[in-house]
Design an enzyme around this catalytic site. Sequence first.
Site, PDB file in Angstrom:
ATOM      1  N   CYS A  53       0.961  -1.289   0.030  1.00 20.99           N
ATOM      2  CA  CYS A  53       0.256   0.317  -0.287  1.00 20.99           C
ATOM      3  C   CYS A  53       0.731   1.877   0.298  1.00 20.99           C
ATOM      4  O   CYS A  53       0.430   2.076  -0.526  1.00 20.99           O
ATOM      5  CB  CYS A  53      -0.416  -0.201   1.285  1.00 20.99           C
ATOM      6  SG  CYS A  53      -0.546  -0.527   2.588  1.00 20.99           S
ATOM      7  N   HIS A 319      -1.725   1.116   7.351  1.00 20.91           N
ATOM      8  CA  HIS A 319      -2.021   1.519   6.225  1.00 20.91           C
ATOM      9  C   HIS A 319      -1.917   3.015   5.172  1.00 20.91           C
ATOM     10  O   HIS A 319      -2.620   3.659   6.293  1.00 20.91           O
ATOM     11  CB  HIS A 319      -4.448   0.565   5.357  1.00 20.91           C
ATOM     12  CG  HIS A 319      -4.160   0.533   4.713  1.00 20.91           C
ATOM     13  ND1 HIS A 319      -3.438  -0.336   3.611  1.00 20.91           N
ATOM     14  CD2 HIS A 319      -5.200   1.180   3.847  1.00 20.91           C
ATOM     15  CE1 HIS A 319      -3.930   0.068   2.141  1.00 20.91           C
ATOM     16  NE2 HIS A 319      -5.139   0.919   2.117  1.00 20.91           N
TER      17      HIS A 319
END
Length: 332
Positions: A53, A319
């Site tokens: 990510c 994230h």
Amino acid sequence: MASERPCPADDFSIYYVLAECTDHYDSSPVKEVEENQPHSQGVTGLRNLGNTCYMNAILQCLCSISPLVEYFLSGKYITALQKDCSEVATAFAYVMTDMWLGDSECVSPEIFRSAFGNLYPAFMKKTQQDAQEFLIYVLNELHESLKKCHRKSYEKGSIPRCCRKTIANEVSIITQLFEGQLNYSIMCLKCENCTYKNEVFTILCLPIPSDYECSLQDCLQCFFQQDTLTWHNQIHCSFCETKQETAVRASISKAPKVIIFHLKRFDILGTMKRKLRTDIHYPLTNLDLSPYICPVFRKHPKYNLCAVVNHFGDLDGGHYTAFCKNSVTQAW
């Protein structure tokens, strides 16, 4: 300062990529393709290859910067490629082409990750990595692949010595877009002798002056305020010929066309490291940097926001997400 938030508040760091309001770039290749394709160009997802990510968020931001898009889609990068280190830049061009000229709503950056991982094996591991560190390495590799050498020179004439700009010896699309220059005035507090030091930057790492809430301008003011160096941080004064307490102040002597801010959310309190969750208010348009720019170069001090990277989580993991402004549709 009025603030607008088109996206969730960040937890770890924010990257601002801002383009000068007065600059206009030719994006006609992109517009022409948009008319012939079923979905908005540049609005393309990137497949997660296993804790990537951080990579996808940075690639999304870089692939939303209009002059960089135009440079790669037009093929201009091909003539600048250095034969001995062209793999990363070519793979980046493939990602850019797939995102803007392809017909898929999601593409895989596997070729880019492989090329980049050959140089930096740590990024081939399926473990979480730092987005800022990744961005620094990507910009450096693109510069090395696309640089051209020029004779180093200095702007002189009537420009004060403290505001003179050093022109880089190696120039690329990366230095032309992202490279700026800081000027540090260093004054001895005993004899008041003042010296100057220039430093090139591509990312400004800004401190966060509050635990609760502040604005981006507050962060900038904190970075550019005068700092007094005392005790073990004293600097040697050539006039006094000994270490003295010194006042240091930074200013921007060369403003980049695209500026990237990194908010420093790590804070050390004694032996403990914590993450600041301060809400940062920031403008979408007309960010004024003129208070921090050397007066001689205050031609285009205002910037517009075009991309943000957020990290949700804590010091042990989380994230990354990206929010980008599409240069064709002007939508986030």
